[in-house]
Design a protein around this motif. Structure first.
Motif, PDB file in Angstrom:
ATOM      1  N   ARG A  59       0.834  -1.203   0.000  1.00  6.22           N
ATOM      2  CA  ARG A  59       0.000   0.000   0.000  1.00  6.22           C
ATOM      3  C   ARG A  59       0.872   1.258   0.000  1.00  6.22           C
ATOM      4  NH1 ARG A  59      -4.621   2.233   4.309  1.00  6.22           N
ATOM      5  NH2 ARG A  59      -5.111   4.066   3.030  1.00  6.22           N
ATOM      6  N   VAL A  60       1.907   1.259   0.822  1.00  7.17           N
ATOM      7  CA  VAL A  60       2.812   2.412   0.860  1.00  7.17           C
ATOM      8  C   VAL A  60       3.469   2.593  -0.504  1.00  7.17           C
ATOM      9  CG1 VAL A  60       4.854   3.411   1.960  1.00  7.17           C
ATOM     10  CG2 VAL A  60       3.197   2.135   3.332  1.00  7.17           C
ATOM     11  N   ALA A  61       3.881   1.483  -1.128  1.00  9.53           N
ATOM     12  CA  ALA A  61       4.504   1.548  -2.446  1.00  9.53           C
ATOM     13  C   ALA A  61       3.519   2.041  -3.506  1.00  9.53           C
ATOM     14  CB  ALA A  61       5.041   0.171  -2.827  1.00  9.53           C
ATOM     15  N   ARG A  62       2.285   1.560  -3.437  1.00  5.00           N
ATOM     16  CA  ARG A  62       1.274   1.915  -4.446  1.00  5.00           C
ATOM     17  C   ARG A  62       0.834   3.372  -4.330  1.00  5.00           C
ATOM     18  NH1 ARG A  62      -1.844  -1.593  -2.915  1.00  5.00           N
ATOM     19  NH2 ARG A  62      -3.311  -0.390  -1.662  1.00  5.00           N
ATOM     20  N   GLU A  63       0.695   3.846  -3.113  1.00  4.72           N
ATOM     21  CA  GLU A  63       0.216   5.206  -2.900  1.00  4.72           C
ATOM     22  C   GLU A  63       1.364   6.195  -2.698  1.00  4.72           C
ATOM     23  OE1 GLU A  63      -2.883   5.332   0.056  1.00  4.72           O
ATOM     24  OE2 GLU A  63      -3.750   3.443  -0.641  1.00  4.72           O
ATOM     25  N   GLY A  64       2.584   5.697  -2.830  1.00  6.27           N
ATOM     26  CA  GLY A  64       3.762   6.544  -2.684  1.00  6.27           C
ATOM     27  C   GLY A  64       4.803   6.216  -3.737  1.00  6.27           C
ATOM     28  N   VAL A  65       6.060   6.100  -3.296  1.00  3.30           N
ATOM     29  CA  VAL A  65       7.173   5.830  -4.203  1.00  3.30           C
ATOM     30  C   VAL A  65       7.879   4.557  -3.748  1.00  3.30           C
ATOM     31  CG1 VAL A  65       9.313   6.716  -5.215  1.00  3.30           C
ATOM     32  CG2 VAL A  65       7.468   8.307  -4.594  1.00  3.30           C
ATOM     33  N   LEU A  66       8.071   3.617  -4.652  1.00  9.57           N
ATOM     34  CA  LEU A  66       8.782   2.370  -4.380  1.00  9.57           C
ATOM     35  C   LEU A  66      10.217   2.516  -4.858  1.00  9.57           C
ATOM     36  CD1 LEU A  66       8.632  -0.638  -3.497  1.00  9.57           C
ATOM     37  CD2 LEU A  66       8.061  -1.179  -5.883  1.00  9.57           C
ATOM     38  N   PHE A  67      11.162   2.297  -3.954  1.00 10.96           N
ATOM     39  CA  PHE A  67      12.581   2.464  -4.278  1.00 10.96           C
ATOM     40  C   PHE A  67      13.228   1.103  -4.560  1.00 10.96           C
ATOM     41  CE2 PHE A  67      11.447   6.336  -2.195  1.00 10.96           C
ATOM     42  CZ  PHE A  67      12.245   7.308  -2.777  1.00 10.96           C
ATOM     43  N   HIS A  68      14.052   1.094  -5.609  1.00  8.80           N
ATOM     44  CA  HIS A  68      14.687  -0.151  -6.036  1.00  8.80           C
ATOM     45  C   HIS A  68      16.180  -0.219  -5.720  1.00  8.80           C
ATOM     46  CE1 HIS A  68      11.381  -2.082  -8.329  1.00  8.80           C
ATOM     47  NE2 HIS A  68      10.937  -0.832  -8.428  1.00  8.80           N
ATOM     48  N   THR A  69      16.750   0.859  -5.208  1.00 12.57           N
ATOM     49  CA  THR A  69      18.183   0.836  -4.906  1.00 12.57           C
ATOM     50  C   THR A  69      18.437   1.522  -3.573  1.00 12.57           C
ATOM     51  OG1 THR A  69      18.499   1.114  -7.308  1.00 12.57           O
ATOM     52  CG2 THR A  69      20.476   1.138  -5.930  1.00 12.57           C
ATOM     53  N   ALA A  70      17.850   0.973  -2.519  1.00  9.02           N
ATOM     54  CA  ALA A  70      18.052   1.511  -1.166  1.00  9.02           C
ATOM     55  C   ALA A  70      19.111   0.677  -0.451  1.00  9.02           C
ATOM     56  CB  ALA A  70      16.747   1.480  -0.382  1.00  9.02           C
ATOM     57  N   ILE A  71      20.128   1.350   0.057  1.00  6.94           N
ATOM     58  CA  ILE A  71      21.269   0.673   0.677  1.00  6.94           C
ATOM     59  C   ILE A  71      21.333   1.047   2.159  1.00  6.94           C
ATOM     60  CG2 ILE A  71      23.757   0.316   0.588  1.00  6.94           C
ATOM     61  CD1 ILE A  71      22.183  -0.710  -1.890  1.00  6.94           C
ATOM     62  N   SER A  72      21.368   0.041   3.000  1.00  5.61           N
ATOM     63  CA  SER A  72      21.346   0.267   4.447  1.00  5.61           C
ATOM     64  C   SER A  72      22.667   0.841   4.947  1.00  5.61           C
ATOM     65  CB  SER A  72      21.047  -1.040   5.181  1.00  5.61           C
ATOM     66  OG  SER A  72      22.128  -1.953   5.052  1.00  5.61           O
ATOM     67  N   GLY A  73      22.635   1.344   6.178  1.00  2.87           N
ATOM     68  CA  GLY A  73      23.833   1.959   6.748  1.00  2.87           C
ATOM     69  C   GLY A  73      24.947   0.984   7.015  1.00  2.87           C
ATOM     70  N   SER A  74      24.596  -0.277   7.206  1.00  2.00           N
ATOM     71  CA  SER A  74      25.554  -1.342   7.487  1.00  2.00           C
ATOM     72  C   SER A  74      24.812  -2.660   7.345  1.00  2.00           C
ATOM     73  CB  SER A  74      26.109  -1.190   8.917  1.00  2.00           C
ATOM     74  OG  SER A  74      27.050  -2.202   9.224  1.00  2.00           O
ATOM     75  N   PRO A  75      25.506  -3.772   7.089  1.00  2.00           N
ATOM     76  CA  PRO A  75      24.802  -5.052   7.003  1.00  2.00           C
ATOM     77  C   PRO A  75      24.531  -5.689   8.362  1.00  2.00           C
ATOM     78  CG  PRO A  75      27.098  -5.378   6.453  1.00  2.00           C
ATOM     79  CD  PRO A  75      26.908  -3.886   6.642  1.00  2.00           C
ATOM     80  N   GLY A  76      24.579  -4.901   9.437  1.00  2.00           N
ATOM     81  CA  GLY A  76      24.283  -5.382  10.782  1.00  2.00           C
ATOM     82  C   GLY A  76      23.413  -4.394  11.536  1.00  2.00           C
ATOM     83  N   CYS A  77      22.588  -4.904  12.465  1.00  2.00           N
ATOM     84  CA  CYS A  77      21.538  -4.118  13.116  1.00  2.00           C
ATOM     85  C   CYS A  77      22.031  -2.824  13.750  1.00  2.00           C
ATOM     86  CB  CYS A  77      20.860  -4.954  14.210  1.00  2.00           C
ATOM     87  SG  CYS A  77      20.307  -6.579  13.713  1.00  2.00           S
TER      88      CYS A  77
END
Length: 512
Positions: A59-77
């Protein structure tokens, strides 16, 4: 007296005219930030992923913007969440940039900044962690005041009893009238441990998933992935409830909704690795009152950009702007969101960064496995600063003082799971042996992958003469950026990372 009254009347009339001509102040937007725990891109149905249903995210993607290249701050929590909270890359926040250490209060967090600007703030579930924020001067979790009294049983082992959506409702009920809010809805899912076989019990089918090419395609691995999908769906059900609550209250249109995950899935060669399935995460952003929906973006986006977006949307200036030692590093997505465009929207967003230091207690003397990565539209460039160390952790540990455990009883940078057990038990089987070595073997100092052709990161191009210029380009760009942003690894002081105390469980390993 009459003259005085006339003057007052004229003054009031003039003020009324000026007020009528002035534009009304925009209402401060609410912020709902929903973050799952260990979920890789593209594991949401909005991305076309088979075998999973995520109506809240969709729903958020449909009514907003879906991102395909989002990179996290680190691969750990812990370091990824600290990067997000501060708007700084993990190597710029000292102890908080590694796992299970402390978080220094001198680094301002967006929940605190919004609270100081008049927002009602809070969080539920998993905020920042693991680590000890009090050691750094915080009196509460850096994500804000906790709301955790509401409980809800899923009937599934391994899933938290915290009723995230219920606690969000309690937070809203306690909100002072007229205050905008900022709420961190932090799921503990899909973090390990999963209830084994729950995916099949819920009616999912082994044939309905796509196994990443770096894992063996076996019923054991497929079943493990299905169990992971069930946990994602549980978190998503709380997101859907939170959206429905806001809609019922008439608050959804004025709420900036951001949904993502802290890092990739807890499988070998994913979480705790700078490969795609370790740092590439889902992201969708909705702001009904201000952002056109039904759009998608392929622009590279970093977690530090999300922090900048929240601050700009709320009209809050970071107090450390102009002070390089404490200032945030991201670039707001507000112009991109407001553009109404899809595809590659802002060409100047050429690449973003991520990285890691220590994850678990996985090596002799609590040594780290230092990595930095650069992700562009097409390529992923990785720098492994200590290729002499084991990326998944030392293979053998002491089970008790002086008593060495079995070989392959280590690898503690991979969360314990059926897939890891399968790889270890079948490491000599010719059909499974390559996957075991992909997960645990030592790696070269540089890696380069063409993500458009090789999203599973199997073909290292860094030493291919054809890609010499590409490798050199990203090597130079990374070197310059790390030096500019004060990374100890780039400035000859990398051993500083080895000195940061770990407060979680410690293990003992033989000297290399």
């Amino acid at each position: 007296m009459l003259k005085s009254n006339r003057l007052i009347a004229l003054g009031l009339l003039a003020a009324a005219i000026l007020c009528s001509l002035a534009k009304p102040l925009a209402k401060a937007p609410n912020v709902l930030f929903a973050i799952s725990d260990d979920q890789s891109y593209p594991h949401a149905s909005a991305y076309g992923c088979r075998g999973i249903e995520t109506p809240g995210f969709d729903r958020v993607a449909r009514e907003g913007v879906l991102f395909h290249t989002a990179i996290s701050g680190s691969p750990g929590c812990s370091p990824s969440r600290a990067s997000l909270l501060t708007g700084r890359y993990h190597w710029m926040i000292e102890h908080a940039g590694t796992h299970a250490s402390k978080f220094d209060k001198k680094y301002a967090t967006f929940p605190n900044l919004l609270e100081q600007a008049g927002y009602w703030v809070g969080y539920t579930g998993k905020g920042w962690g693991p680590g000890r924020y009090r050691e750094g001067g915080f009196t509460r979790n850096p994500a804000g005041p906790v709301f955790s009294s509401k409980k809800k049983s899923s009937g599934i082992k391994g899933i938290s009893s915290t009723d995230y959506a219920g606690n969000f409702e309690a937070f809203l009920e306690q909100r002072p009238e007229g205050k905008p809010f900022c709420f961190w809805l932090g799921g503990h899912e899909p973090h390990r441990v999963f209830e084994k076989g729950i995916g099949l019990k819920k009616g999912k089918k082994l044939d309905d998933i796509d196994v990443p090419a770096f894992l063996p395609d076996t019923p054991e691995v497929r079943g493990d992935i299905l169990d992971y999908y069930v946990e994602i769906e549980w978190f998503d059900s709380h997101l859907a409830r939170a959206l429905a609550k806001l809609e019922k209250m008439g608050e959804l249109e004025n709420t900036l909704v951001i949904v993502t995950s802290d890092n990739g899935m807890a499988f070998p060669r994913a979480k705790a690795n700078c490969y795609e399935f370790g740092v590439h995460v889902p992201l969708a952003i909705m702001w009904l009152g201000r952002v056109k929906g039904n759009r998608a973006s392929t622009d590279p986006v970093a977690f530090v950009d999300l922090t900048a977006t929240i601050l700009e949307a709320a009209g809050v200036k970071h107090p450390s702007l102009g002070q390089a030692a404490l200032a945030p590093s991201g670039r707001s997505l507000v112009p991109l969101l407001a553009s109404g465009k899809s595809g590659r929207i802002e060409p100047t967003r050429t690449h973003v960064y991520s990285g890691r230091e220590r994850h678990s207690s996985s090596r002799y003397n609590n040594w780290t496995y230092p990595q930095r990565c650069l992700r562009s539209d097409q390529y992923l460039y990785i720098r492994n600063f200590r290729p002499d160390r084991w990326p998944a952790g030392d293979p053998q540990k002491f089970n008790s003082p002086g008593k060495l455990g079995p070989m392959h009883g280590g690898y503690h940078d991979i969360d314990a799971c059926p897939t890891l057990t399968f790889l270890i038990e079948n490491r000599n089987d010719p059909s499974h042996k390559p996957f075991f070595h992909l997960s645990v073997n030592k790696r070269p100092g540089e890696e380069l992958f063409d993500i458009k052709k090789d999203p599973d990161c199997l073909n290292n191009l860094a030493l291919d003469p054809v890609f010499l210029k590409v490798t050199q380009k990203y090597r130079d760009e990374m070197d310059a950026f790390l030096k500019k942003t004060g990374d100890p690894r780039a400035n000859g002081n990398g051993d500083l990372w080895e000195s940061y105390k770990r407060y979680s469980r410690m293990r003992s390993f033989p000297r290399p």
